[in-house]
Design a protein around this motif. Structure first.
Motif, PDB file in Angstrom:
ATOM      1  N   LEU A 194      -1.735  12.402  -7.491  1.00  0.00           N
ATOM      2  CA  LEU A 194      -1.685  11.063  -8.198  1.00  0.00           C
ATOM      3  C   LEU A 194      -1.184  10.976  -9.473  1.00  0.00           C
ATOM      4  O   LEU A 194      -0.469   9.995  -9.957  1.00  0.00           O
ATOM      5  N   HIS A 217      -6.934  -0.021  -5.842  1.00  0.00           N
ATOM      6  CA  HIS A 217      -8.288   0.569  -5.300  1.00  0.00           C
ATOM      7  C   HIS A 217      -7.759   1.641  -4.351  1.00  0.00           C
ATOM      8  O   HIS A 217      -6.906   1.558  -3.515  1.00  0.00           O
ATOM      9  N   PHE A 218      -8.749   2.680  -4.301  1.00  0.00           N
ATOM     10  CA  PHE A 218      -8.432   3.620  -3.259  1.00  0.00           C
ATOM     11  C   PHE A 218      -9.274   3.349  -1.916  1.00  0.00           C
ATOM     12  O   PHE A 218     -10.273   2.716  -1.816  1.00  0.00           O
ATOM     13  N   LEU A 256      -8.463   5.147 -11.689  1.00  0.00           N
ATOM     14  CA  LEU A 256      -8.221   3.875 -11.577  1.00  0.00           C
ATOM     15  C   LEU A 256      -7.847   3.019 -12.879  1.00  0.00           C
ATOM     16  O   LEU A 256      -7.271   2.221 -12.716  1.00  0.00           O
ATOM     17  N   TYR A 261      -5.577  16.254  -4.967  1.00  0.00           N
ATOM     18  CA  TYR A 261      -4.994  14.923  -4.683  1.00  0.00           C
ATOM     19  C   TYR A 261      -4.883  14.236  -6.152  1.00  0.00           C
ATOM     20  O   TYR A 261      -4.424  13.249  -6.144  1.00  0.00           O
ATOM     21  N   LYS A 278       0.658  -1.265  -0.095  1.00  0.00           N
ATOM     22  CA  LYS A 278       0.121   0.274   0.013  1.00  0.00           C
ATOM     23  C   LYS A 278       0.958   1.461  -0.032  1.00  0.00           C
ATOM     24  O   LYS A 278       2.090   1.325   0.385  1.00  0.00           O
ATOM     25  N   ILE A 290      -5.785   7.416   1.128  1.00  0.00           N
ATOM     26  CA  ILE A 290      -5.903   8.903   0.753  1.00  0.00           C
ATOM     27  C   ILE A 290      -6.797   9.603   1.532  1.00  0.00           C
ATOM     28  O   ILE A 290      -8.020   8.896   2.020  1.00  0.00           O
ATOM     29  N   LYS A 339     -12.071   9.824 -10.416  1.00  0.00           N
ATOM     30  CA  LYS A 339     -11.720   8.650  -9.524  1.00  0.00           C
ATOM     31  C   LYS A 339     -11.537   7.437 -10.536  1.00  0.00           C
ATOM     32  O   LYS A 339     -10.813   6.711 -10.648  1.00  0.00           O
ATOM     33  N   GLU A 374     -11.794  11.468  -1.577  1.00  0.00           N
ATOM     34  CA  GLU A 374     -11.748  10.808  -2.831  1.00  0.00           C
ATOM     35  C   GLU A 374     -11.510  11.782  -3.842  1.00  0.00           C
ATOM     36  O   GLU A 374     -11.984  12.754  -4.137  1.00  0.00           O
ATOM     37  N   GLU A 419      -3.277  -0.961  -2.843  1.00  0.00           N
ATOM     38  CA  GLU A 419      -4.089  -0.121  -2.002  1.00  0.00           C
ATOM     39  C   GLU A 419      -3.542   1.186  -2.070  1.00  0.00           C
ATOM     40  O   GLU A 419      -2.233   1.437  -1.991  1.00  0.00           O
ATOM     41  N   ILE A 420      -4.385   2.164  -2.129  1.00  0.00           N
ATOM     42  CA  ILE A 420      -3.738   3.550  -1.897  1.00  0.00           C
ATOM     43  C   ILE A 420      -4.577   4.291  -1.156  1.00  0.00           C
ATOM     44  O   ILE A 420      -5.867   4.335  -1.262  1.00  0.00           O
TER      45      ILE A 420
END
Length: 503
Positions: A303, A342-343, A330, A299, A255, A319, A326, A322, A316-317
């Protein structure tokens, strides 16, 4: 809006792509991407815009350019590359555009491992970017100490070995290299060692230790005691290395933790890389934003900037919020990796939330550091004073502020005080107390007029300058009394505000 721009807006296709807004000097001031270019671009020119930033942008648009792409993901990558290249005023930009170093594992028969800032698409593996060069050098020292990887730049091929083109160097004699230049080690054995290095760089040291233990047992069973002893020494050195890595999670999932702190136009982003429950890396970089930039946009940009580089994408990220776009992000991340990402946005107190809080604290510290650097460049002016100048629309930075308040004890014994702030910090040696002399009954307005008059009459007699900002405690009445006092003394050019409770 000029006729040329109107014509272009009428003919925009409904395809995915990238759009660029240009000003009257034909300079790109904003780059964006869209799944449907026509709908997205035309939305900027609606009458119901509510964002001051968007309104300011639209007022400067004189021309438009579009680039059509096959997919939205292609548009996202192109948008990110154009922003890094053009640095448009109204986009979120990297504050420091220098290239960060990577550790490169070359794509050849006997790979080299060395630091580089130049990315070449030649099949090599890249690990980084390392925003902390000291951390990168520490990793390279570890590799050179534990693994016998060649340090030369020779082009070692089977043909060169057969023709005995090269001779072993000092590294071979001091047992820091196994001599691939003379064919003293097979390509299979050497590349097996390189794969072990890659596992260390990916933070999979525990997995590597388990593999080495099995190899040591097999070597002992085959009576290859020297080989077993060499593997044992390598395991011990890896134990020393992993003991320095902080265990931060009981979950062994790969992660990344991402958090940002921002104030004004400065953003500090921190990324913590966690592998097998251990913190194996920390990355930090800085962005510049425009006022009123939404947190989701910040954010999203973080990314894009980070994962557009040659970095490993985890499962996994974690954060704070959201991000914008998004689903597109992905899809893009999954296209760069061989597994699904996935976030995670933790809401309740949990291990993930604790990790995010730790990351946030690192981001806040980084932000304070860049603000401190900015203060030094600007003559030690704290950011809060620059913000005060902006918000109060002052003519200059309020480096010296004098504040006044008065009080009485049930209508008698009226007194007042003055506190002074220099460069945003209290200067207690300049504090003053006043006993009200000319006002006999409770009268805040008259009391304020007296102390302002006494204070600044004295300054005028001594030829001392006024402070950059005068603050009085009270509403319109106290403020008017203070202004009258200053005018009577003969001051016309001064900055003064009143502080009152909001009803």
């Amino acid at each position: 809006m000029n006729d040329n721009l109107k014509d272009k807006l009428e003919n925009i296709p409904t395809l995915p792509g990238v759009y660029q807004f240009l000003n009257d000097k034909q300079k790109v001031i904003y780059v964006g991407k869209a799944k449907n270019l026509r709908n997205r671009v035309r939305s900027y020119f609606q009458k119901n815009l509510d964002s001051p930033k968007t309104i300011a942008l639209v007022n400067k648009i004189e021309d438009l350019q579009i680039i059509v792409t096959d997919t939205e993901i292609e548009a996202l990558v192109l948008e990110n590359n154009l922003i890094k290249e053009l640095k448009p005023k109204y986009n979120i930009n990297l504050k420091d555009d220098k290239s960060f170093p990577y550790i490169k594992v070359t794509n050849e028969l006997f790979p080299q491992i060395y630091p580089t800032r130049n990315i070449e698409r030649d099949g090599s593996h890249y690990f980084g970017p390392y925003t902390d060069v000291k951390n990168m050098k520490s990793s390279l020292r570890l590799i050179n100490k534990i693994f016998k990887i060649r340090s030369c730049k020779l082009d070692i091929t089977n043909e060169a070995i057969e023709k005995k083109k090269f001779k072993v160097c000092l590294d071979y004699h001091i047992k820091k290299c196994e001599g691939p230049c003379e064919g003293l080690v097979t390509a299979e054995r050497y590349n097996s060692m390189v794969n072990q290095v890659i596992k260390v760089l990916k933070g999979k040291s525990d997995e590597l230790i388990n593999e080495l233990k099995q190899q040591m047992i097999e070597a002992s069973a085959n009576l290859e005691f020297e080989k077993a002893a060499e593997i044992r020494d390598r395991i011990e050195q890896l134990y020393v290395y992993t003991s320095k890595q902080k265990v931060v999670s009981t979950d062994l999932e790969e992660k990344d933790i991402i958090s940002a702190a921002y104030e004004g136009k400065d953003v500090a982003a921190t990324i913590l890389n966690i592998r097998n429950g251990k913190l194996v890396g920390k990355r930090q970089f800085f962005l510049t934003i425009e006022d009123d930039t939404a947190e989701q946009q910040i954010y999203s940009s973080i990314l894009k900037f980070y994962y557009n580089e040659f970095v490993e994408i985890p499962k996994e990220i974690i954060i704070d919020v959201e991000p914008d776009e998004k689903e597109t992000l992905l899809k893009w991340l999954n296209s760069k990796s061989n597994r699904k990402c996935h976030f995670v946005i933790p809401q309740k107190q949990s291990e993930a939330k604790s990790l995010l809080n730790m990351c946030k604290q690192n981001a806040i510290l980084a932000l304070k550091e860049i603000q401190l650097q900015k203060m030094k460049k600007e003559g030690n002016i704290p950011y809060v004073l620059s913000a005060l100048k902006r918000d109060l629309r002052l003519n200059q930075i309020p480096r010296i502020i004098e504040c006044f308040d008065n009080s009485n004890l049930q209508g008698s014994d009226a007194v007042a005080s003055m506190v002074v702030f220099v460069d945003g910090k209290p200067k207690k040696s300049l504090y003053r107390k006043f006993i009200i002399k000319t006002v006999e009954r409770p009268d805040d307005f008259a009391s304020m007029k007296e102390i302002i008059s006494r204070r600044y009459s004295k300054l005028k007699d001594e030829n001392q300058p006024l402070p950059d900002l005068i603050m009085v405690d009270g509403g319109k009445g106290q403020l008017s009394s203070a202004i009258d006092a200053l005018n009577e003394i003969g001051y016309n050019n001064f900055e003064i505000i009143g502080l009152a409770k909001r009803l």
